[in-house]
Design a protein around this motif. Structure first.
Motif, short mmCIF file in Angstrom:
data_model
loop_
_atom_site.label_atom_id
_atom_site.label_comp_id
_atom_site.label_asym_id
_atom_site.label_seq_id
_atom_site.Cartn_x
_atom_site.Cartn_y
_atom_site.Cartn_z
N SER A 108 0.84 -1.20 0.00
CA SER A 108 0.00 0.00 0.00
C SER A 108 0.87 1.24 0.00
O SER A 108 1.91 1.30 0.66
N LEU A 109 0.42 2.25 -0.77
CA LEU A 109 1.15 3.50 -0.89
C LEU A 109 0.20 4.67 -0.69
O LEU A 109 -0.93 4.65 -1.21
N LEU A 110 0.67 5.67 0.02
CA LEU A 110 -0.02 6.94 0.13
C LEU A 110 0.90 8.00 -0.46
O LEU A 110 2.02 8.20 0.02
N VAL A 111 0.44 8.63 -1.53
CA VAL A 111 1.24 9.62 -2.26
C VAL A 111 0.61 10.99 -2.08
O VAL A 111 -0.58 11.16 -2.34
N SER A 112 1.41 11.96 -1.64
CA SER A 112 0.86 13.28 -1.39
C SER A 112 1.85 14.38 -1.78
O SER A 112 2.95 14.45 -1.24
N LEU A 124 -2.61 15.76 7.11
CA LEU A 124 -1.98 14.63 6.43
C LEU A 124 -1.62 13.54 7.43
O LEU A 124 -1.79 12.34 7.15
N MET A 125 -1.14 13.94 8.61
CA MET A 125 -0.80 12.94 9.61
C MET A 125 -2.01 12.10 10.00
O MET A 125 -1.91 10.89 10.21
N LYS A 131 -4.92 5.31 7.28
CA LYS A 131 -4.65 4.37 6.19
C LYS A 131 -3.50 3.42 6.50
O LYS A 131 -3.42 2.33 5.92
N GLU A 132 -2.59 3.84 7.36
CA GLU A 132 -1.42 3.02 7.72
C GLU A 132 -0.73 2.43 6.49
O GLU A 132 -0.57 1.20 6.37
N PHE A 321 -4.35 7.15 -2.43
CA PHE A 321 -3.98 5.93 -1.71
C PHE A 321 -4.31 4.73 -2.59
O PHE A 321 -5.36 4.68 -3.22
N ILE A 322 -3.38 3.77 -2.62
CA ILE A 322 -3.61 2.56 -3.41
C ILE A 322 -3.05 1.36 -2.66
O ILE A 322 -2.00 1.46 -2.01
N ARG A 323 -3.78 0.25 -2.72
CA ARG A 323 -3.28 -1.01 -2.16
C ARG A 323 -3.25 -2.04 -3.29
O ARG A 323 -4.27 -2.34 -3.91
#
Length: 368
Positions: A108-112, A124-125, A131-132, A321-323
């Motif tokens: 999983s990735l969170l891109v910002s 954002l935190m 989402k972890e 966010f993508i998993r």
């Protein structure tokens, strides 16, 4: 508004939507041409509205009116054909992961893109806590952001931190092991990219690239040559990889541009948005003017568990966010984009043009 003035206004709107549709077909990297790559959905809407109002309110018996309506029809069809792959009407390029897939196959990735001057770090935190993600990627981040995010990033033992004051900083945080972290400045000494390898929980190593080239706008670059070249150079590097691959970042380019299509063809990577939606991440401040600038592409080794655009964090970009689920046994269910000889030649030309532009910029900088 009097009728003649209304007709002139409609003619102007129709002409603008036609020009905006077809100007990007020119082989030009000038910013005032490339800027029309972005608002494809908006141009489609403008063309449809102009067409309907013209039929209703304007004369249609003159040759110029018929020509305008015919050209407007072509523009509508052209835009519709290019938009449709990002709607539910199109098949999904990336298949949905099977139910009950093992968690040790997930990534999983969170891109910002945080917007460097944004002070709302807590927003954002909070998303990171919810989402972890296995991997947290911050773009446009400086030392202030690096320090402010410590309460959540301390749980990420593996990291690549590049705090910069020029809005091109990068911070890569990972809960999963990293190796061979490499920071490159491909065409500009101030614009970094990251290449590393991340180890999934099942032991598989995945090649990961992070990118954020300059956009073709007057305040950054007058042309798209270096942006396009950097994107294609990364695609060429990926094409030779023997590993599963993920590429994430702010391309400063839309998903449907020729450059991004070329990136997919040369790299062989898939776009999980196709058949699912636009996932417009920019501009968060203007609902009417939004398009997909932040991307996650991946090789056929992965299927998708979930993907979503996250809430506003007071940046000009929405986070995404993508998993993904690593499923190499099913990779041949998904058709990999391919580059023919002509496409490879086009890619080589773009890289050479970008290198020449970078060399010219360097000479100009040294002479100042």
């Amino acid at each position: 508004m009097k009728r003649p003035a209304l007709v002139i206004t409609l003619q102007a709107l129709a002409t603008f939507s036609i020009l905006g549709t077809f100007l990007p077909l020119l082989h030009s990297q000038e910013w005032y041409i490339r800027v029309f790559d972005y608002p494809r959905l908006q141009l489609f809407g403008l063309a449809v509205i102009s067409f309907i109002l013209y039929l209703w309110l304007a004369p249609r018996n003159r040759k110029r009116d018929k020509f305008l309506l015919a050209t407007l029809t072509i523009a509508i069809v052209y835009q519709a054909v290019n938009i449709s792959p990002y709607t539910f009407l199109a098949p999904k390029e990336v298949k949905d992961a099977e139910a009950n897939t093992a968690e040790n196959t997930w990534l999983s990735l969170l891109v910002s893109n945080v917007y460097m001057d944004n002070k709302e770090h807590e927003k954002l935190m909070q998303l990171v806590r919810e989402k972890e993600p296995d991997i947290l990627l911050l773009l446009e981040s400086d030392l202030v952001w690096q320090q402010a995010m410590t309460p959540v990033t301390e749980q990420y033992p593996y990291r690549v931190e590049i705090p910069l004051k020029n809005t091109y900083g990068m911070h890569l945080y990972s809960k999963l092991p990293l190796r061979q972290q490499e920071v490159s400045y491909l065409l500009d000494k101030d614009i970094p990219s990251i290449k590393t390898f991340v180890k999934l929980r099942n032991g598989t190593w995945v090649e990961l690239h992070v990118v954020h080239p300059k956009p073709p706008v007057p305040t950054e670059d007058a042309t798209s040559e270096k942006r396009d070249a950097e994107i294609v150079m990364i695609a060429r590097d990926i094409a030779d990889s023997k590993y599963p691959v993920v590429v994430a970042g702010d391309f400063n380019d839309v998903a449907w541009s020729r450059t991004t299509e070329l990136f997919q063809e040369v790299s062989g990577l898939l776009d999980p948005r196709l058949g699912r939606g636009f996932y417009n991440t920019f501009n968060a401040n203007y609902p009417i003017l939004r398009w997909p600038l932040d991307h996650v592409f991946h090789s056929t080794h992965f299927k998708i568990e979930s993907m979503e655009r996250l809430p506003d964090i007071e940046s000009d970009h929405f986070p995404i966010f993508i998993r993904l689920s690593f499923a190499p046994e099913n990779e041949y269910e998904q058709e990999e984009p391919e580059a023919d000889a002509q496409t490879q030649e086009e890619a080589s030309e773009i890289i050479e043009e970008g290198k020449q532009e970078a060399a010219e910029d360097k000479r100009e900088g040294e002479s100042e």
